[in-house]
Write an enzyme that holds these catalytic residues in place. Sequence first.
Site, PDB file in Angstrom:
ATOM      1  N   GLU A 193      -0.670   1.911   6.278  1.00 53.98           N
ATOM      2  CA  GLU A 193      -1.585   1.111   6.254  1.00 53.98           C
ATOM      3  C   GLU A 193      -1.478   0.491   7.336  1.00 53.98           C
ATOM      4  OE1 GLU A 193      -3.007  -1.368   3.574  1.00 53.98           O
ATOM      5  OE2 GLU A 193      -4.367   0.160   2.207  1.00 53.98           O
ATOM      6  N   GLU A 262      -5.560   5.505  -2.040  1.00 54.46           N
ATOM      7  CA  GLU A 262      -5.859   4.744  -3.015  1.00 54.46           C
ATOM      8  C   GLU A 262      -7.066   4.424  -3.535  1.00 54.46           C
ATOM      9  OE1 GLU A 262      -3.099   0.978  -1.786  1.00 54.46           O
ATOM     10  OE2 GLU A 262      -1.392   2.447  -0.920  1.00 54.46           O
TER      11      GLU A 262
HETATM   12  C1  GAL Z   1      -3.050  -1.839  -0.389  1.00 56.50           C
HETATM   13  C2  GAL Z   1      -1.786  -1.253   0.002  1.00 56.50           C
HETATM   14  C3  GAL Z   1      -0.872  -1.219  -1.504  1.00 56.50           C
HETATM   15  C4  GAL Z   1      -1.300  -2.363  -3.003  1.00 56.50           C
HETATM   16  C5  GAL Z   1      -2.707  -2.295  -2.747  1.00 56.50           C
HETATM   17  C6  GAL Z   1      -3.243  -3.259  -2.991  1.00 56.50           C
HETATM   18  O1  GAL Z   1      -3.466  -2.623   0.598  1.00 56.50           O
HETATM   19  O2  GAL Z   1      -1.305   0.017   0.408  1.00 56.50           O
HETATM   20  O3  GAL Z   1       0.705  -1.348  -1.371  1.00 56.50           O
HETATM   21  O4  GAL Z   1      -1.079  -3.440  -1.624  1.00 56.50           O
HETATM   22  O5  GAL Z   1      -2.922  -2.679  -1.539  1.00 56.50           O
HETATM   23  O6  GAL Z   1      -2.903  -3.918  -4.419  1.00 56.50           O
END
Ligand code: GAL
Length: 678
Positions: A193, A262
């Site tokens: 990110e 994600e």
């Molecule tokens: C995303 C990040 C992950 C984790 C998630 C929240 O933005 O890439 O590593 O932090 O948020 O759980």
Amino acid sequence: MLGFPIDHGVPFVAAFVAATLWAAATAAVFFEPFNVSYDHRAIIIGGNRRMLISAGIHYPRATPDMWPGLIAKSKEGGADVIQTYVFWNGHEPVRGQQYNFQGRYDLVKFAKFIGSQGLFLHLRIGPYVCAEWNFGGFPVWLRDIPGIIFRTKNKPFEDEMQRFVKKIVDLMKQEMLFSWQGGPIILLQIENEYGNIEGHFGQGGKDYVKWAADMALSLGAGVPWVMCRQTDAPETIIDSCNAFYCDGFRPNSYSKPALWTEDWNGWFASWGGRVPHRPVQDNAFAVARFFQRGGSYHNYYMFFGGTNFGRTAGGPLQTTSYDYDAPIDEYGLLTQPKWGHLKDLHAAIKLCEPALVAVDDGPQYVKLGPMQEAHIYASEFVDTSKSVSENVSICSAFLANINEQKTVTVNIFGGTYTLPPWSVSILPNCIHTAFNTAKVTSQTSIKTIKSASPSYSNATKHGHVVPYNENTLFSNKWGTFQEPIGTWGNNSFTAQGIFEHLNVTKDISDYLWYSTRLNITEEDLAFWEKEDILPILTINKTRDMVQVFVNGRLSASKVGNWIPVEQPIHLVEGSNDLVLLSETVGLQNYGAFLEKDGAGFRGEMKLSGFKNGDVNLSNFLWTYQVGLMGEHTEIYSPENQENVDWKDLEFDSVSSSFTWYKQQISSNSQSDSPIFQV
Ligand code: GAL
């Protein structure tokens, strides 16, 4: 916060199964070697486009004995891929000298377990990972490298990052873990990110993205690399989506497929905050919509969240539990109906896979109503007013109702379909509804957790919890050890000024004691009395927690993320001991310039309320002591607990707010009464 989550015990049967699986896993080549590439539609595995379901599991958030079970439960739930970050600070505790690939950090073993169960692996090396992991995965020694600025174009950072990423890629190659070697790894990730913070670095940020991409590709890993949330990812790297919903996501080039790295199917918890929950109906809706609108790889972040063991939790103030409301809970048990409903969803998506991969130029779109739509994946154009005829050899459809309130009936394929609010129906043959995201038919179960905590019949005698009752598992009296307030060892040092917390502790402990002494005159006291005031301790900013002790007594506790402190304190005539305990509760894991963030105190520290102006404590001599005595001597470990003199807990004797309590419990008949710490 003394929380040391203890590794889960391993019953004999589980250990046996793990050992057997491990024997299978070590027998190297898991697949016929295959190539991985991609086109605009999907990841191509061994020449075939695939619709992939991935389960996020972070290996150090479980014990190795749990890994085979977690992978098996992911597979049974419909996963094709396991996705994990790689945790730099866990693997390289001492720069260039000490590496750790053992126990919970045995990445090779984890990868082999995945291969042995016929699943693929998406390895997100980072090495910045965020992940609610201490310091976002960076080793704390990284901030001591002269001239370093994290995550932008500069040689000190690039050298370290490249060294670690190369080490991991080389290790995976050496262990034959890439797909072209017959291993499970089909995808990698560089950075994490970065697009969210790139703007802070101007041209340096843009150059860094190119450098990171080129560096990753130069390592010859032979499988595609991903950058998540990176709209300016170079043509050679796939940019992907991270969010609660990603159906509207399009990669930055027509040559790339839509990947969802994600899907936040739950969320992490912070101390004092709520325990997050995402209803599975909404999660299933989001996933179905993603595949409906052209997505091709989807990962649950997290499918199993697990536990932040030891001091691995990130900050500010994240809990040791990383349960994440995931389909597999912190203890490795299924969360129902979440796991079951998603399993049904995956089965329905898999039935559509032949149609989904067959269509080259996007699905046929049909507007069914103001907030209803269909996407049809078929081998040829479909006349949607009629039943799907025999000559359409392959046809799957998704019917969505994005109205959150109303159930709607729609007409398509010569039939009527009832769509509940905020739902997607999946029709693998363009006739029958195999699955609707809002209709949960899988098993619902409620877990009750029987804790070993005592009954609290005497609980608040004299204001103290009395955790002893002969009817409970606790068979002994509680032992107590009072932690010394301030300096306790000969490894303390004295210096002028307030030093930054991490510069002193190097993060080997959460705790740093700052002790000083100040002299108060009779005139000072008379002045305060006359004015009816107390002197005020002012700290410009502090995080995560500070405890203020005056003459051995706790006078304040403050918790926050760079909060100011203004605390009236009681001083006596003559010499006064002022002791501050600065505590970190997980180092910052997100944001730009993490190397500058630090911990403890920032700005000025002073005492105000004196007749002749403020006393500047920032110029004082302070004695520094890293860590707690009980921590340093490891009194929580069975071997070392006798290093200190434990006293029996007496109802009236708890005078310090800084006390260790000890109890022995027997977790089951086979165990050796492990120590349980509170
Ligand atoms: C995303 C990040 C992950 C984790 C998630 C929240 O933005 O890439 O590593 O932090 O948020 O759980």
